[in-house]
Design a protein around this motif. Structure first.
Motif, PDB file in Angstrom:
ATOM      1  N   GLY A  94       2.251  -3.826   2.602  1.00 14.02           N
ATOM      2  CA  GLY A  94       2.088  -2.959   3.757  1.00 14.02           C
ATOM      3  C   GLY A  94       3.348  -2.810   4.577  1.00 14.02           C
ATOM      4  O   GLY A  94       4.189  -3.714   4.607  1.00 14.02           O
ATOM      5  N   VAL A  95       3.474  -1.670   5.248  1.00  8.46           N
ATOM      6  CA  VAL A  95       4.550  -1.452   6.215  1.00  8.46           C
ATOM      7  C   VAL A  95       3.931  -0.902   7.495  1.00  8.46           C
ATOM      8  O   VAL A  95       3.120   0.032   7.457  1.00  8.46           O
TER       9      VAL A  95
ATOM     10  N   PRO B 190      -4.870  -8.748   6.036  1.00  8.77           N
ATOM     11  CA  PRO B 190      -5.856  -9.114   5.022  1.00  8.77           C
ATOM     12  C   PRO B 190      -6.030  -8.070   3.917  1.00  8.77           C
ATOM     13  O   PRO B 190      -6.650  -8.348   2.893  1.00  8.77           O
ATOM     14  N   GLN B 191      -5.498  -6.872   4.126  1.00  8.41           N
ATOM     15  CA  GLN B 191      -5.711  -5.776   3.179  1.00  8.41           C
ATOM     16  C   GLN B 191      -4.610  -5.659   2.129  1.00  8.41           C
ATOM     17  O   GLN B 191      -4.763  -4.914   1.161  1.00  8.41           O
ATOM     18  N   VAL B 192      -3.474  -6.347   2.321  1.00  5.42           N
ATOM     19  CA  VAL B 192      -2.313  -6.198   1.442  1.00  5.42           C
ATOM     20  C   VAL B 192      -1.768  -7.572   1.064  1.00  5.42           C
ATOM     21  O   VAL B 192      -2.134  -8.583   1.648  1.00  5.42           O
ATOM     22  N   GLU B 193      -0.872  -7.590   0.076  1.00  2.98           N
ATOM     23  CA  GLU B 193      -0.325  -8.871  -0.409  1.00  2.98           C
ATOM     24  C   GLU B 193       0.824  -9.403   0.440  1.00  2.98           C
ATOM     25  O   GLU B 193       1.089 -10.597   0.442  1.00  2.98           O
TER      26      GLU B 193
ATOM     27  N   SER C 168       4.131  -2.243  -6.460  1.00  2.00           N
ATOM     28  CA  SER C 168       4.021  -0.900  -7.026  1.00  2.00           C
ATOM     29  C   SER C 168       3.711   0.152  -5.968  1.00  2.00           C
ATOM     30  O   SER C 168       4.027   1.324  -6.145  1.00  2.00           O
ATOM     31  N   HIS C 169       3.071  -0.267  -4.859  1.00  6.30           N
ATOM     32  CA  HIS C 169       2.639   0.675  -3.829  1.00  6.30           C
ATOM     33  C   HIS C 169       2.793   0.060  -2.437  1.00  6.30           C
ATOM     34  O   HIS C 169       2.748  -1.157  -2.290  1.00  6.30           O
TER      35      HIS C 169
END
Length: 196
Positions: free
Chosen positions: A5-6, A41-44, A92-93
């Motif tokens: 995330g950013v 919590p939604q991203v690595e 990757s995203h």
């Protein structure tokens, strides 16, 4: 798919009188802290896109990445900063969110990922008055498009939707526009207090 995330906090906050909107408090908690708590919590992994002295965000323990283009080029520059950081993380995203939007969905990343297809970017959207309105700072961005985005920014492109449409951009429609309420003015901050 490895998704990081950013948080986009690279703007100038002109309507708020300048400074960092993310450091304004909502219910006694900085907006940025609320955003971190929702997105982490939604991203690595997570980074913050901000320009200027990164030390002002030291208390958050996040890597701070500046826009890779000069002159406050808008949210696409922040997305590119996030993509470049993501490349180094082997992701990757990238999922992007705005630092001044404390109520975005807790399943944002999951739903954007579910709406992905191939190498197309995916934007969050809401349905208002019978039409779909895209939320250009909330998206899923394939890191493979970083070089193309950098070239587009170099050509002067600034509109998120113009760039996403070049790449068969998709949308995921969320139920309420309140989820994407952002704090641009002192009046917005007062309204957010009531929403809280």
């Amino acid at each position: 798919m490895k998704v990081v995330g950013v948080i986009l906090a690279g703007g100038q906050a002109r309507r708020m009188g300048g400074g960092d909107k993310g450091l304004l408090e909502l219910g006694g908690v900085p907006l940025l802290q609320r955003v971190v708590q929702r997105l982490a919590p939604q991203v690595e992994a997570l980074c913050l896109n901000a320009n200027g002295d990164a030390a002002r965000f030291a208390g958050y323990g996040l890597p701070v990445v500046a826009d890779p283009v000069e002159g406050f080029a808008g949210p696409l520059a922040g997305v590119l900063a996030g993509m470049r950081w993501a490349q180094a993380e082997g992701a990757s995203h990238v999922v992007s969110v705005a630092a001044d939007t404390p109520f975005f969905p807790r399943d944002l990343a999951e739903r954007l990922i579910a709406g992905a297809s191939g190498s197309s970017p995916v934007l969050a959207a809401v349905r208002e008055a019978g039409r779909v309105r895209r939320q250009p700072t909330f998206g899923l961005w394939p890191v493979a498009l970083a070089d193309d985005l950098e070239a587009a920014l170099g050509e002067g492109l600034r509109k998120v939707v113009h760039w996403t449409e070049r790449h068969d951009g998709r949308e995921v429609v969320f139920g309420s526009s309140d989820a994407f309420f952002n704090v641009n003015t002192p009046e917005d901050l007062a309204a957010a207090e009531l929403m809280l």
